[in-house]
Enzyme design. Sequence first.
Site, PDB file in Angstrom:
ATOM      1  N   HIS A  12       0.830  -1.203   0.000  1.00  0.00           N
ATOM      2  CA  HIS A  12       0.000   0.000   0.000  1.00  0.00           C
ATOM      3  C   HIS A  12       0.862   1.249   0.000  1.00  0.00           C
ATOM      4  O   HIS A  12       0.627   2.182  -0.756  1.00  0.00           O
ATOM      5  CB  HIS A  12      -0.944   0.010   1.206  1.00  0.00           C
ATOM      6  CG  HIS A  12      -1.905   1.149   1.168  1.00  0.00           C
ATOM      7  ND1 HIS A  12      -1.585   2.408   1.629  1.00  0.00           N
ATOM      8  CD2 HIS A  12      -3.165   1.228   0.693  1.00  0.00           C
ATOM      9  CE1 HIS A  12      -2.614   3.214   1.441  1.00  0.00           C
ATOM     10  NE2 HIS A  12      -3.593   2.516   0.875  1.00  0.00           N
ATOM     11  N   ALA A  74      -6.971  -7.771   2.253  1.00  0.00           N
ATOM     12  CA  ALA A  74      -8.274  -7.926   1.608  1.00  0.00           C
ATOM     13  C   ALA A  74      -8.393  -6.989   0.409  1.00  0.00           C
ATOM     14  O   ALA A  74      -7.610  -6.058   0.251  1.00  0.00           O
ATOM     15  CB  ALA A  74      -9.386  -7.624   2.620  1.00  0.00           C
ATOM     16  N   VAL A  77     -10.314  -0.764  -3.194  1.00  0.00           N
ATOM     17  CA  VAL A  77     -10.227  -0.033  -4.460  1.00  0.00           C
ATOM     18  C   VAL A  77      -8.875  -0.240  -5.150  1.00  0.00           C
ATOM     19  O   VAL A  77      -8.816  -0.381  -6.370  1.00  0.00           O
ATOM     20  CB  VAL A  77     -10.519   1.472  -4.243  1.00  0.00           C
ATOM     21  CG1 VAL A  77     -10.269   2.272  -5.505  1.00  0.00           C
ATOM     22  CG2 VAL A  77     -11.952   1.658  -3.775  1.00  0.00           C
ATOM     23  N   HIS A  78      -7.794  -0.276  -4.384  1.00  0.00           N
ATOM     24  CA  HIS A  78      -6.487  -0.502  -5.021  1.00  0.00           C
ATOM     25  C   HIS A  78      -6.462  -1.853  -5.735  1.00  0.00           C
ATOM     26  O   HIS A  78      -5.934  -1.964  -6.840  1.00  0.00           O
ATOM     27  CB  HIS A  78      -5.355  -0.457  -3.997  1.00  0.00           C
ATOM     28  CG  HIS A  78      -4.977   0.914  -3.552  1.00  0.00           C
ATOM     29  ND1 HIS A  78      -4.961   2.013  -4.378  1.00  0.00           N
ATOM     30  CD2 HIS A  78      -4.579   1.368  -2.334  1.00  0.00           C
ATOM     31  CE1 HIS A  78      -4.573   3.078  -3.701  1.00  0.00           C
ATOM     32  NE2 HIS A  78      -4.343   2.715  -2.449  1.00  0.00           N
TER      33      HIS A  78
END
Length: 131
Positions: A12, A74, A77-78
Amino acid sequence: MSEKIGILAIGHGSRLPYNKEVVSEIAATIAKKHPDYVIKAGFMENTLPTVMEALADFDGTGVTKIIAVPVFLASGVHITEDIPEILKLDPETNEGKITVDGNEIPVTFGKPLGHHELLADLVFERAMEVM
């Protein structure tokens, strides 16, 4: 010609350095355990290298296919939109093509970590550490 696989671990990203360290250490561990693969790490936000920069880092490695794997627990949107767009994936097949060393090679996208017995064991282990 034998296939040489590249694996891109996608994190992320964070303004804090620990996120990069963790994902980079995961990528380094994979590389150590599986030396026949070329392993890179890239990040979606606030951290370098970006996913695009990490893909460019495969130049000169001789990879003939890249498997991108999100280091996310989980879907969000990415996973469902941003990364497939960056990788130019076909929504039906979850596969695409990217250019490495001037050659168009296949790229596929794995699933997030999700539920796995090893993760459940790790959560329990972390709980026991503070008991």
